[in-house]
Design a protein around this motif. Structure first.
Motif, PDB file in Angstrom:
ATOM      1  N   SER A  10       1.086  -1.473   0.187  1.00 14.74           N
ATOM      2  CA  SER A  10      -0.067   0.120  -0.081  1.00 14.74           C
ATOM      3  C   SER A  10       0.518   0.886   0.061  1.00 14.74           C
ATOM      4  O   SER A  10       0.299   2.326  -0.145  1.00 14.74           O
ATOM      5  CB  SER A  10      -1.093  -0.157   0.959  1.00 14.74           C
ATOM      6  OG  SER A  10       0.131   0.037   2.319  1.00 14.74           O
ATOM      7  N   ARG A  11       1.982   1.208   0.319  1.00 13.66           N
ATOM      8  CA  ARG A  11       3.222   2.591  -0.075  1.00 13.66           C
ATOM      9  C   ARG A  11       2.980   3.369  -1.276  1.00 13.66           C
ATOM     10  O   ARG A  11       3.129   2.337  -2.525  1.00 13.66           O
ATOM     11  CB  ARG A  11       4.802   1.664   0.391  1.00 13.66           C
ATOM     12  CG  ARG A  11       4.722   1.159   2.027  1.00 13.66           C
ATOM     13  CD  ARG A  11       6.129   0.525   1.731  1.00 13.66           C
ATOM     14  NE  ARG A  11       6.183   0.758   2.941  1.00 13.66           N
ATOM     15  CZ  ARG A  11       7.139  -0.337   3.849  1.00 13.66           C
ATOM     16  NH1 ARG A  11       8.621   0.244   3.164  1.00 13.66           N
ATOM     17  NH2 ARG A  11       7.385  -0.313   4.826  1.00 13.66           N
ATOM     18  N   ASP A  12       3.165   3.787  -1.629  1.00 12.31           N
ATOM     19  CA  ASP A  12       2.787   5.207  -2.716  1.00 12.31           C
ATOM     20  C   ASP A  12       3.980   4.755  -3.330  1.00 12.31           C
ATOM     21  O   ASP A  12       3.829   4.347  -4.795  1.00 12.31           O
ATOM     22  CB  ASP A  12       2.828   6.509  -3.219  1.00 12.31           C
ATOM     23  CG  ASP A  12       1.866   6.803  -1.957  1.00 12.31           C
ATOM     24  OD1 ASP A  12       0.663   6.336  -1.588  1.00 12.31           O
ATOM     25  OD2 ASP A  12       1.993   8.758  -1.468  1.00 12.31           O
ATOM     26  N   SER A  13       5.151   4.266  -3.429  1.00 11.15           N
ATOM     27  CA  SER A  13       6.608   3.904  -3.315  1.00 11.15           C
ATOM     28  C   SER A  13       6.057   2.964  -4.594  1.00 11.15           C
ATOM     29  O   SER A  13       7.439   2.223  -4.892  1.00 11.15           O
ATOM     30  CB  SER A  13       7.483   4.164  -2.715  1.00 11.15           C
ATOM     31  OG  SER A  13       7.920   3.618  -1.768  1.00 11.15           O
ATOM     32  N   ILE A  14       5.537   1.973  -3.314  1.00 11.63           N
ATOM     33  CA  ILE A  14       5.389   0.571  -4.325  1.00 11.63           C
ATOM     34  C   ILE A  14       3.704  -0.201  -4.468  1.00 11.63           C
ATOM     35  O   ILE A  14       4.691  -0.377  -6.641  1.00 11.63           O
ATOM     36  CB  ILE A  14       5.277  -0.589  -3.164  1.00 11.63           C
ATOM     37  CG1 ILE A  14       6.365  -0.953  -2.374  1.00 11.63           C
ATOM     38  CG2 ILE A  14       4.879  -2.113  -3.672  1.00 11.63           C
ATOM     39  CD1 ILE A  14       7.672  -0.939  -2.626  1.00 11.63           C
ATOM     40  N   PHE A  15       3.571   0.682  -4.800  1.00  9.97           N
ATOM     41  CA  PHE A  15       2.086   1.078  -5.778  1.00  9.97           C
ATOM     42  C   PHE A  15       1.803   1.306  -6.985  1.00  9.97           C
ATOM     43  O   PHE A  15       1.374   0.982  -8.482  1.00  9.97           O
ATOM     44  CB  PHE A  15       0.847   0.563  -5.179  1.00  9.97           C
ATOM     45  CG  PHE A  15       0.278   2.539  -4.858  1.00  9.97           C
ATOM     46  CD1 PHE A  15      -0.773   2.594  -5.819  1.00  9.97           C
ATOM     47  CD2 PHE A  15       0.420   2.525  -3.142  1.00  9.97           C
ATOM     48  CE1 PHE A  15      -0.705   4.060  -4.969  1.00  9.97           C
ATOM     49  CE2 PHE A  15      -0.365   3.663  -2.779  1.00  9.97           C
ATOM     50  CZ  PHE A  15      -1.023   4.395  -4.010  1.00  9.97           C
ATOM     51  N   ILE A  45      11.256   0.624 -11.362  1.00  9.17           N
ATOM     52  CA  ILE A  45      11.817  -0.569 -10.736  1.00  9.17           C
ATOM     53  C   ILE A  45      12.975  -0.435 -10.524  1.00  9.17           C
ATOM     54  O   ILE A  45      13.043  -1.632  -8.863  1.00  9.17           O
ATOM     55  CB  ILE A  45      11.696  -1.606 -12.095  1.00  9.17           C
ATOM     56  CG1 ILE A  45      11.439  -2.824 -10.624  1.00  9.17           C
ATOM     57  CG2 ILE A  45      12.463  -1.910 -12.847  1.00  9.17           C
ATOM     58  CD1 ILE A  45      10.157  -3.460 -10.212  1.00  9.17           C
ATOM     59  N   ASP A  46      13.559  -0.192 -10.270  1.00  7.55           N
ATOM     60  CA  ASP A  46      15.316  -0.177  -9.672  1.00  7.55           C
ATOM     61  C   ASP A  46      14.962   1.234  -8.225  1.00  7.55           C
ATOM     62  O   ASP A  46      15.493   0.011  -6.874  1.00  7.55           O
ATOM     63  CB  ASP A  46      16.035   1.005 -10.713  1.00  7.55           C
ATOM     64  CG  ASP A  46      17.122   0.436 -10.952  1.00  7.55           C
ATOM     65  OD1 ASP A  46      16.766  -0.612 -11.430  1.00  7.55           O
ATOM     66  OD2 ASP A  46      16.757   0.526 -12.277  1.00  7.55           O
ATOM     67  N   ALA A  47      14.107   2.143  -8.085  1.00  7.76           N
ATOM     68  CA  ALA A  47      13.716   1.741  -6.627  1.00  7.76           C
ATOM     69  C   ALA A  47      12.730   1.847  -5.838  1.00  7.76           C
ATOM     70  O   ALA A  47      13.378   1.564  -4.844  1.00  7.76           O
ATOM     71  CB  ALA A  47      12.434   4.090  -6.491  1.00  7.76           C
ATOM     72  N   LYS A  48      12.515   1.111  -6.505  1.00  8.60           N
ATOM     73  CA  LYS A  48      11.058   0.217  -5.699  1.00  8.60           C
ATOM     74  C   LYS A  48      11.881  -0.959  -5.477  1.00  8.60           C
ATOM     75  O   LYS A  48      12.159  -1.539  -4.278  1.00  8.60           O
ATOM     76  CB  LYS A  48      10.146  -0.366  -6.548  1.00  8.60           C
ATOM     77  CG  LYS A  48       8.804   0.166  -6.934  1.00  8.60           C
ATOM     78  CD  LYS A  48       7.826  -0.301  -7.647  1.00  8.60           C
ATOM     79  CE  LYS A  48       7.081   0.779  -8.362  1.00  8.60           C
ATOM     80  NZ  LYS A  48       5.762   0.035  -9.129  1.00  8.60           N
TER      81      LYS A  48
END
Length: 187
Positions: free
Chosen positions: A70-75, A81-84
């Motif tokens: 549910s984190r903004d940086s994931i969804f 993708i590298d940041a994820k």
């Protein structure tokens, strides 16, 4: 007279011994049956308790993973993708309950925090039923299996799958792999 007395003593002794053996046999059989029934009841109760503990542990893991998903940086599919992968690598190192956590797109391309994050490998999970279940909005779990990942040295693993939602629409699947013995150990 002595011989009749001896015969009666021997006869009654044999009768008493025979009756004792019969009662002993019946008593042992009854006790064995009772002990076996109690052991079966106890085992059944223990199995139910263990199942509840495992369900509880799985629910905790699912809730934890849904929090990550549910984190903004994931969804947010706009996030690189590298940041994820950097976020997921930190999460794996911080929490320690999973070997790796990854993000899959809806086409079944799985980017894992270790294999993709370190080597750029993408895993195709389109043939896995639990991936398809998660795409429909369900939590899912892979049955314990021997890992094919050479880094795991043939360990017994389990994988958890939860859907990733963006604006109430499923945009991917979050996957987390754990060593099965850790799950049992922490029970």
């Amino acid at each position: 007279m002595k011989s009749i007395k001896n015969k009666l003593i021997i006869s009654f002794s044999i009768l008493i011994i025979a009756i004792s053996f019969v009662f002993g046999f019946i008593s042992l059989r009854t006790v064995r049956t009772s002990v076996q029934e109690e052991a079966e009841k106890s085992l059944e109760i223990s199995a139910v308790d263990a199942a509840q503990i495992i369900k509880s542990r799985n629910d905790i893991n699912y809730t934890y993973l849904e929090g990550i998903a549910s984190r903004d940086s994931i969804f947010d599919m706009e996030v690189d993708i590298d940041a994820k992968m950097e976020i997921l690598k930190r999460e794996v190192a911080r929490d320690g309950r999973f070997l790796r956590i990854g993000v899959s797109d809806l086409e079944g391309n799985l980017y894992l925090s270790d294999s993709y994050g370190d080597g750029g490998q993408i895993v195709d999970i389109t043939s896995r039923d639990y991936f398809h279940e998660s795409k429909t909005g369900k939590r899912s779990m892979m049955n314990p299996t021997i890992s094919v990942n050479p880094d795991d040295n043939g360990a017994l693993i389990v994988a958890y799958y939860v859907p990733i939602y963006e604006d109430e629409t499923i945009s991917g699947v979050l996957v987390a792999v754990a060593l099965e013995y850790r799950e049992i150990y922490f029970l």
